[in-house]
Design an enzyme around this catalytic site. Structure first.
Site, PDB file in Angstrom:
ATOM      1  N   ARG A 141     -11.346  16.199   7.003  1.00  0.00           N
ATOM      2  CA  ARG A 141     -12.143  16.567   5.823  1.00  0.00           C
ATOM      3  C   ARG A 141     -13.569  16.925   6.235  1.00  0.00           C
ATOM      4  O   ARG A 141     -14.137  16.286   7.126  1.00  0.00           O
ATOM      5  CB  ARG A 141     -12.198  15.411   4.821  1.00  0.00           C
ATOM      6  CG  ARG A 141     -10.869  15.077   4.214  1.00  0.00           C
ATOM      7  CD  ARG A 141     -10.956  13.866   3.307  1.00  0.00           C
ATOM      8  NE  ARG A 141      -9.760  13.055   3.472  1.00  0.00           N
ATOM      9  CZ  ARG A 141      -9.708  11.736   3.303  1.00  0.00           C
ATOM     10  NH1 ARG A 141     -10.770  11.069   2.924  1.00  0.00           N
ATOM     11  NH2 ARG A 141      -8.585  11.088   3.502  1.00  0.00           N
ATOM     12  N   ARG A 181      -2.599  -2.077  -3.428  1.00  0.00           N
ATOM     13  CA  ARG A 181      -3.779  -1.254  -3.241  1.00  0.00           C
ATOM     14  C   ARG A 181      -3.680  -0.090  -4.227  1.00  0.00           C
ATOM     15  O   ARG A 181      -2.687   0.643  -4.238  1.00  0.00           O
ATOM     16  CB  ARG A 181      -3.825  -0.708  -1.814  1.00  0.00           C
ATOM     17  CG  ARG A 181      -4.980   0.237  -1.641  1.00  0.00           C
ATOM     18  CD  ARG A 181      -4.932   0.928  -0.306  1.00  0.00           C
ATOM     19  NE  ARG A 181      -6.099   1.780  -0.136  1.00  0.00           N
ATOM     20  CZ  ARG A 181      -6.079   2.929   0.512  1.00  0.00           C
ATOM     21  NH1 ARG A 181      -4.961   3.387   1.044  1.00  0.00           N
ATOM     22  NH2 ARG A 181      -7.173   3.635   0.633  1.00  0.00           N
ATOM     23  N   ASN A 239       0.868  -1.169   0.000  1.00  0.00           N
ATOM     24  CA  ASN A 239       0.000   0.000   0.000  1.00  0.00           C
ATOM     25  C   ASN A 239       0.906   1.221   0.000  1.00  0.00           C
ATOM     26  O   ASN A 239       1.418   1.619   1.052  1.00  0.00           O
ATOM     27  CB  ASN A 239      -0.893  -0.052   1.254  1.00  0.00           C
ATOM     28  CG  ASN A 239      -1.847   1.121   1.333  1.00  0.00           C
ATOM     29  OD1 ASN A 239      -1.770   2.049   0.523  1.00  0.00           O
ATOM     30  ND2 ASN A 239      -2.726   1.095   2.306  1.00  0.00           N
ATOM     31  N   GLU A 258      -8.144  -4.819   5.416  1.00  0.00           N
ATOM     32  CA  GLU A 258      -8.016  -4.536   3.985  1.00  0.00           C
ATOM     33  C   GLU A 258      -6.876  -5.332   3.354  1.00  0.00           C
ATOM     34  O   GLU A 258      -6.980  -5.777   2.217  1.00  0.00           O
ATOM     35  CB  GLU A 258      -7.802  -3.032   3.764  1.00  0.00           C
ATOM     36  CG  GLU A 258      -9.068  -2.241   4.029  1.00  0.00           C
ATOM     37  CD  GLU A 258      -8.812  -0.760   4.279  1.00  0.00           C
ATOM     38  OE1 GLU A 258      -8.318  -0.429   5.383  1.00  0.00           O
ATOM     39  OE2 GLU A 258      -9.093   0.047   3.396  1.00  0.00           O
TER      40      GLU A 258
END
Ligand code: ADP
Length: 407
Positions: free
Chosen positions: A243, A93, A11, A386
């Site tokens: 965010r 990923r 990743n 993941e």
């Protein structure tokens, strides 16, 4: 195919590379680690072998190539080198797969070119993912390398979920649509939740709440995503660490025209100086809950806004799905913050949703149900994985393409 059973999952971020070497026979982690501060004056590699102590390397990694070479050396020192015949594939990923990549894909020059073509819609992520792929291919050109896309699981969304209500021609020209992210996690968690209920994923409807630093919700019906909160970019949806999540697009025009902020400044504001951090100066939920408990008004507002947005998505996705079998909380906040889970589900008994305070307060790394038996909707905490999902998908694809390992 060699008959190897191991998959290396990479990743690659803009200045970091996370990795795990997984044996697909039993899902065991043979090694895992992280290289940080690539390209900076002080880099760090933390490597943890399955059997053995964690090792730390402090040195300069000028680029991803140097970082991955160092990772390869650490693995080799444990007898797990990239040249091992046990290695079946490298799974990467990749954040944005656009409309083209809706499933894991063996990386060829043409595939790489297409991932590069998607950089304009994922300028922060895809370039680093591409670098990781290029370096890994250079190290083991003969080994199958598989891209597993964050957006892929969401490709099943119906067009009315995926489309923004803007001029269709403009949207098509610039590839503007809801792609969604964290797909690998939503896929893994929705399936693991079905298993927890003792059911087939095809039979259940699940609302998955992936609450990490970035956060997203998805509505999963019979194993397929029908809606998700992130959009063209990972900015839309829930209140996140830094965010804003959902915001009136008019705010952008206002800040530009009236506030005099440049587009880059607004981008920075909404992506890095908003969300929990924008509301209270802090993006770690632990610290926010501590401050809120002590009476800090900004921290309380941040917590309440975070929970309020979550509740809106739970309600919205309830209506989208019609019938909900489970709500699954996952990632850093979802797995650990019992007060967030309690507040997000409080007072929803009319919807068949209840949480047992005692079950909710149990700390565990296992998937578990935290609703009482009478709750029509099961509320669950399901740790995400993941890396394992990427490894599984990469391994399954390589296996399929080579017709199994019976050679
Ligand atoms: P990322 O999106 O970076 O992968 P994670 O899924 O690791 O993030 O989640 C990180 C966030 O999880 C932290 O910013 C923190 O807010 C939250 N978190 C971690 N542990 C706890 C905890 N024990 N209680 C509350 N929040 C926690």
């Amino acid at each position: 195919m060699s008959g190897g059973t191991r998959v290396l999952v990479l990743n690659a971020g803009s200045s970091s590379v996370k990795y795990q070497l997984i044996d697909m026979l039993d899902g065991a982690r043979l090694a895992s680690g992280l290289v940080e501060r690539i390209g900076e004056s002080t880099g760090r590699l933390a490597h943890t072998p399955h059997s053995g102590d964690k090792r730390e390397l402090l040195e300069v990694f000028p680029d991803h190539s140097a970082a991955l070479k160092a990772v390869a050396e650490e693995l080799a020192a444990d007898g797990l080198g990239l040249d091992s015949p046990e290695l079946a594939a490298i799974g990467h990923r990749v954040v944005h797969g656009g409309k083209r990549f809706t499933a894991p894909t063996v990386i060829t020059d043409e595939v790489l070119k297409e991932i590069r073509r998607l950089i304009p819609v994922a300028p922060l992520h895809n370039p680093a993912n591409i670098t990781g792929i290029e370096v890994a291919r250079a190290l083991r050109p003969d080994l199958p390398q598989v891209a597993v896309f964050d957006t892929a699981f969401h490709a099943s969304m119906p067009e009315y979920s995926a489309r923004y209500a803007i001029d269709k021609a403009v949207a098509d020209e610039h590839r503007v649509r809801r792609y969604g992210f964290h797909g690998t996690s939503h896929q893994y968690v929705s399936r693991a939740t079905a298993r927890l209920l003792g059911k087939d994923p095809a039979e259940v409807n699940v609302i998955v709440l992936h609450l990490g630093n970035g956060a997203s919700a998805s509505a999963v019906s019979g194993g397929h995503c029908v809606d998700t909160s992130m959009g063209l970019t990972p900015l839309e949806g829930l209140v996140m660490g830094t965010r804003s999540g959902d915001i009136d697009a008019g705010v952008v025009f206002h800040l530009h025209r009236v506030g005099g902020l440049s587009i880059d400044e607004i981008d920075d504001l909404l992506n890095r100086r908003s969300g929990l951090r924008g509301l209270c100066g802090e993006n770690d939920m632990r610290e926010i809950m501590r401050r809120a408990d002590e009476g800090d008004a900004d921290a309380r507002l941040a917590f309440d806004s975070y929970v309020h947005r979550l509740r809106k998505y739970i309600g919205g996705y309830y209506a989208v799905l019609g019938r909900v079998d489970a709500i699954a909380f996952t990632a850093g906040v979802g797995e650990n913050a019992a007060p967030v889970r309690a507040a997000a589900t409080a007072g929803l008994e009319e919807l068949g949703i209840a949480v047992d305070p005692e079950l909710n307060s149990v700390r565990s790394g296992e998937a578990r149900i935290i609703s009482p038996a009478y709750s029509r909707v099961a509320v669950a905490v399901v740790p995400t994985d993941e890396e394992l999902e990427i490894a599984r998908q990469a391994f399954a694809l390589v296996h399929r393409e080579t017709g199994g390992s019976e050679d």
